[in-house]
Design a protein around this motif. Structure first.
Motif, PDB file in Angstrom:
ATOM      1  N   ALA A   1      31.466  38.743  32.072  1.00  0.00           N
ATOM      2  CA  ALA A   1      31.562  40.204  32.083  1.00  0.00           C
ATOM      3  C   ALA A   1      32.970  40.652  31.710  1.00  0.00           C
ATOM      4  CB  ALA A   1      31.168  40.745  33.457  1.00  0.00           C
ATOM      5  N   LEU A   2      33.976  39.937  32.201  1.00  0.00           N
ATOM      6  CA  LEU A   2      35.360  40.278  31.846  1.00  0.00           C
ATOM      7  C   LEU A   2      35.621  40.080  30.352  1.00  0.00           C
ATOM      8  CD1 LEU A   2      37.331  38.776  34.875  1.00  0.00           C
ATOM      9  CD2 LEU A   2      37.007  41.185  34.337  1.00  0.00           C
ATOM     10  N   SER A   3      34.954  39.088  29.759  1.00  0.00           N
ATOM     11  CA  SER A   3      35.099  38.874  28.309  1.00  0.00           C
ATOM     12  C   SER A   3      34.573  40.074  27.531  1.00  0.00           C
ATOM     13  CB  SER A   3      34.346  37.613  27.886  1.00  0.00           C
ATOM     14  OG  SER A   3      34.976  36.447  28.359  1.00  0.00           O
ATOM     15  N   ILE A   4      33.459  40.622  27.994  1.00  0.00           N
ATOM     16  CA  ILE A   4      32.880  41.790  27.326  1.00  0.00           C
ATOM     17  C   ILE A   4      33.762  43.012  27.537  1.00  0.00           C
ATOM     18  CG2 ILE A   4      30.905  43.360  27.282  1.00  0.00           C
ATOM     19  CD1 ILE A   4      29.143  40.982  28.062  1.00  0.00           C
ATOM     20  N   LEU A   5      34.250  43.185  28.762  1.00  0.00           N
ATOM     21  CA  LEU A   5      35.082  44.353  29.066  1.00  0.00           C
ATOM     22  C   LEU A   5      36.379  44.356  28.268  1.00  0.00           C
ATOM     23  CD1 LEU A   5      34.656  44.579  32.955  1.00  0.00           C
ATOM     24  CD2 LEU A   5      33.776  46.175  31.251  1.00  0.00           C
ATOM     25  N   THR A   6      36.971  43.183  28.107  1.00  0.00           N
ATOM     26  CA  THR A   6      38.270  43.091  27.424  1.00  0.00           C
ATOM     27  C   THR A   6      38.137  42.748  25.943  1.00  0.00           C
ATOM     28  OG1 THR A   6      38.487  40.743  28.032  1.00  0.00           O
ATOM     29  CG2 THR A   6      39.396  42.370  29.565  1.00  0.00           C
ATOM     30  N   LYS A   7      36.909  42.445  25.497  1.00  0.00           N
ATOM     31  CA  LYS A   7      36.655  42.013  24.113  1.00  0.00           C
ATOM     32  C   LYS A   7      37.589  40.860  23.733  1.00  0.00           C
ATOM     33  CE  LYS A   7      36.905  45.963  21.850  1.00  0.00           C
ATOM     34  NZ  LYS A   7      36.683  46.938  20.738  1.00  0.00           N
ATOM     35  N   SER A   8      37.676  39.895  24.627  1.00  0.00           N
ATOM     36  CA  SER A   8      38.648  38.813  24.428  1.00  0.00           C
ATOM     37  C   SER A   8      38.134  37.506  25.008  1.00  0.00           C
ATOM     38  CB  SER A   8      39.971  39.188  25.092  1.00  0.00           C
ATOM     39  OG  SER A   8      40.872  38.102  25.106  1.00  0.00           O
ATOM     40  N   LEU A   9      38.594  36.409  24.444  1.00  0.00           N
ATOM     41  CA  LEU A   9      38.361  35.077  25.010  1.00  0.00           C
ATOM     42  C   LEU A   9      39.472  34.698  25.982  1.00  0.00           C
ATOM     43  CD1 LEU A   9      37.339  31.929  22.977  1.00  0.00           C
ATOM     44  CD2 LEU A   9      39.215  31.810  24.592  1.00  0.00           C
ATOM     45  N   ILE A  10      40.700  35.035  25.642  1.00  0.00           N
ATOM     46  CA  ILE A  10      41.860  34.597  26.405  1.00  0.00           C
ATOM     47  C   ILE A  10      42.033  35.380  27.702  1.00  0.00           C
ATOM     48  CG2 ILE A  10      44.366  34.323  26.373  1.00  0.00           C
ATOM     49  CD1 ILE A  10      42.887  32.350  24.611  1.00  0.00           C
ATOM     50  N   VAL A  11      41.861  36.707  27.656  1.00  0.00           N
ATOM     51  CA  VAL A  11      42.177  37.555  28.816  1.00  0.00           C
ATOM     52  C   VAL A  11      41.385  37.172  30.066  1.00  0.00           C
ATOM     53  CG1 VAL A  11      42.147  39.910  29.720  1.00  0.00           C
ATOM     54  CG2 VAL A  11      42.989  39.470  27.405  1.00  0.00           C
ATOM     55  N   PRO A  12      40.040  37.015  29.998  1.00  0.00           N
ATOM     56  CA  PRO A  12      39.311  36.656  31.229  1.00  0.00           C
ATOM     57  C   PRO A  12      39.736  35.305  31.799  1.00  0.00           C
ATOM     58  CG  PRO A  12      37.881  36.516  29.332  1.00  0.00           C
ATOM     59  CD  PRO A  12      39.118  37.202  28.866  1.00  0.00           C
ATOM     60  N   ILE A  13      40.014  34.346  30.915  1.00  0.00           N
ATOM     61  CA  ILE A  13      40.481  33.040  31.380  1.00  0.00           C
ATOM     62  C   ILE A  13      41.867  33.167  31.999  1.00  0.00           C
ATOM     63  CG2 ILE A  13      41.113  30.700  30.649  1.00  0.00           C
ATOM     64  CD1 ILE A  13      38.952  30.878  28.517  1.00  0.00           C
ATOM     65  N   ALA A  14      42.721  34.006  31.367  1.00  0.00           N
ATOM     66  CA  ALA A  14      44.072  34.226  31.883  1.00  0.00           C
ATOM     67  C   ALA A  14      44.056  34.963  33.220  1.00  0.00           C
ATOM     68  CB  ALA A  14      44.892  35.020  30.865  1.00  0.00           C
ATOM     69  N   ILE A  15      42.989  35.698  33.502  1.00  0.00           N
ATOM     70  CA  ILE A  15      42.859  36.378  34.793  1.00  0.00           C
ATOM     71  C   ILE A  15      42.301  35.433  35.852  1.00  0.00           C
ATOM     72  CG2 ILE A  15      41.605  38.188  36.050  1.00  0.00           C
ATOM     73  CD1 ILE A  15      41.700  39.872  33.492  1.00  0.00           C
ATOM     74  N   MET A  16      41.204  34.758  35.520  1.00  0.00           N
ATOM     75  CA  MET A  16      40.467  33.980  36.521  1.00  0.00           C
ATOM     76  C   MET A  16      41.135  32.645  36.867  1.00  0.00           C
ATOM     77  SD  MET A  16      38.074  35.998  37.339  1.00  0.00           S
ATOM     78  CE  MET A  16      37.129  34.890  38.382  1.00  0.00           C
ATOM     79  N   LEU A  17      41.696  31.957  35.873  1.00  0.00           N
ATOM     80  CA  LEU A  17      42.317  30.658  36.163  1.00  0.00           C
ATOM     81  C   LEU A  17      43.502  30.770  37.129  1.00  0.00           C
ATOM     82  CD1 LEU A  17      42.324  28.334  33.015  1.00  0.00           C
ATOM     83  CD2 LEU A  17      41.160  28.028  35.206  1.00  0.00           C
ATOM     84  N   PRO A  18      44.456  31.691  36.901  1.00  0.00           N
ATOM     85  CA  PRO A  18      45.548  31.815  37.873  1.00  0.00           C
ATOM     86  C   PRO A  18      45.059  32.182  39.274  1.00  0.00           C
ATOM     87  CG  PRO A  18      46.141  32.898  35.829  1.00  0.00           C
ATOM     88  CD  PRO A  18      44.693  32.545  35.713  1.00  0.00           C
ATOM     89  N   LEU A  19      44.007  33.021  39.352  1.00  0.00           N
ATOM     90  CA  LEU A  19      43.451  33.361  40.670  1.00  0.00           C
ATOM     91  C   LEU A  19      42.944  32.109  41.365  1.00  0.00           C
ATOM     92  CD1 LEU A  19      41.493  36.687  39.991  1.00  0.00           C
ATOM     93  CD2 LEU A  19      43.561  36.406  41.386  1.00  0.00           C
ATOM     94  N   PHE A  20      42.268  31.259  40.609  1.00  0.00           N
ATOM     95  CA  PHE A  20      41.749  30.021  41.198  1.00  0.00           C
ATOM     96  C   PHE A  20      42.862  29.039  41.542  1.00  0.00           C
ATOM     97  CE2 PHE A  20      40.637  25.583  40.526  1.00  0.00           C
ATOM     98  CZ  PHE A  20      39.652  25.415  41.490  1.00  0.00           C
ATOM     99  N   LEU A  21      43.874  28.963  40.684  1.00  0.00           N
ATOM    100  CA  LEU A  21      44.924  27.948  40.846  1.00  0.00           C
ATOM    101  C   LEU A  21      45.996  28.304  41.877  1.00  0.00           C
ATOM    102  CD1 LEU A  21      45.382  26.947  37.091  1.00  0.00           C
ATOM    103  CD2 LEU A  21      44.187  25.673  38.878  1.00  0.00           C
ATOM    104  N   GLY A  22      45.895  29.469  42.493  1.00  0.00           N
ATOM    105  CA  GLY A  22      46.849  29.775  43.556  1.00  0.00           C
ATOM    106  C   GLY A  22      47.269  31.217  43.679  1.00  0.00           C
ATOM    107  N   LEU A  23      47.060  32.016  42.632  1.00  0.00           N
ATOM    108  CA  LEU A  23      47.484  33.410  42.690  1.00  0.00           C
ATOM    109  C   LEU A  23      46.749  34.173  43.781  1.00  0.00           C
ATOM    110  CD1 LEU A  23      49.097  35.780  41.598  1.00  0.00           C
ATOM    111  CD2 LEU A  23      47.297  36.129  39.874  1.00  0.00           C
ATOM    112  N   SER A  24      45.452  33.909  43.951  1.00  0.00           N
ATOM    113  CA  SER A  24      44.688  34.616  44.982  1.00  0.00           C
ATOM    114  C   SER A  24      45.201  34.274  46.382  1.00  0.00           C
ATOM    115  CB  SER A  24      43.196  34.288  44.870  1.00  0.00           C
ATOM    116  OG  SER A  24      42.989  32.889  44.936  1.00  0.00           O
ATOM    117  N   HIS A  25      45.618  33.010  46.591  1.00  0.00           N
ATOM    118  CA  HIS A  25      46.186  32.614  47.889  1.00  0.00           C
ATOM    119  C   HIS A  25      47.541  33.292  48.105  1.00  0.00           C
ATOM    120  CE1 HIS A  25      43.206  29.460  48.788  1.00  0.00           C
ATOM    121  NE2 HIS A  25      43.206  29.251  47.496  1.00  0.00           N
TER     122      HIS A  25
END
Length: 239
Positions: free
Chosen positions: A155-179
């Motif tokens: 859904a984030l890919s559709i909202l941002t019309k991008s491949l990189i942006v959703p991955i750049a948002i979700m991966l850091p959240l998983f890797l420690g940003l959310s903590h």
């Protein structure tokens, strides 16, 4: 619909990022179990905890695969061609959602089976029927979390019309940003990457949402983002 699903499945497995994500979601949990330094006489709780921790490490692969799957339509400017072959945007979106569901389920099952094999070889434990039922139930919920996370990233890919942006948002959240955000504000536990932490923790950690509440919060993110992205996708001009 069947033809649309076949087309989307071919598109998924012909894109390198998607294949890399699926392989990562299967291999990373396996490598974790193979390299983890744990006693070979672990009890049921320890084995269940190891299995869930391994599956938790499959999240980055799911994020990359789902972000790449939808994002390739925009990064490669392929959406115009896709809409020529499938003019109904709603049908196309449903095909992508269903295809993502099927692929994540099979990826989760493949990863789980490999984890079962490794744990069975590593640990001298009597695998009772009740333990297997509990293990399968926990793994089913974990795969459900994978599916929801894949839909959120798509859904984030559709909202941002991008491949990189959703991955750049979700991966850091998983890797420690959310903590990190959780140390600043307790509201961060409602983020989709933190909401389901107790699905992968044995015993449950009291500072996070319980597993059912976490699943519902994550599902709420799915409903919100998929609804908005579907609405935008239905009316947005093709780039």
């Amino acid at each position: 619909m069947y033809a649309a699903l076949r087309s989307e499945n071919t598109k998924f497995f012909s894109y390198g990022w998607c294949v890399l994500g699926v392989i990562g979601a299967i291999i990373v949990p396996l490598l974790y179990l193979l390299t983890s330094d744990t006693p070979k006489l672990g009890g049921e709780e320890e084995i269940l905890s190891l299995c869930l921790q391994a599956l938790y490490l499959g999240h980055p692969g799911i994020i990359v695969a789902s972000g790449g799957y939808v994002g390739q339509e925009y990064s490669n400017s392929a959406l115009r061609t896709t809409l020529l072959t499938q003019p109904s945007r709603l049908k196309l979106l449903c095909a992508k959602i269903c295809n993502m569901f099927i692929i994540v389920v099979f990826t989760g099952l493949a990863s789980s089976v490999l984890c079962f094999i490794v744990l069975f070889v590593q640990h001298d434990l009597e695998w009772t029927g009740s333990f297997m039922v509990r293990l399968l139930g926990s793994i089913s919920l974990s795969i459900l979390s994978w599916i929801q996370l894949a839909w959120i990233t798509s859904a984030l890919s559709i909202l941002t019309k991008s491949l990189i942006v959703p991955i750049a948002i979700m991966l850091p959240l998983f890797l420690g940003l959310s903590h990190m955000l959780f140390t600043i504000s307790l509201l961060a536990k409602f983020l989709p990457t933190l909401a389901t932490m107790n699905l992968f923790s044995i015993p449950a950690v009291s500072i996070y949402l319980d597993k059912w509440s976490g699943l519902m919060v994550q599902f709420s993110w799915v409903v919100l983002l998929v609804t908005i992205s579907a609405s935008m996708f239905s009316y947005r001009d093709v780039r």
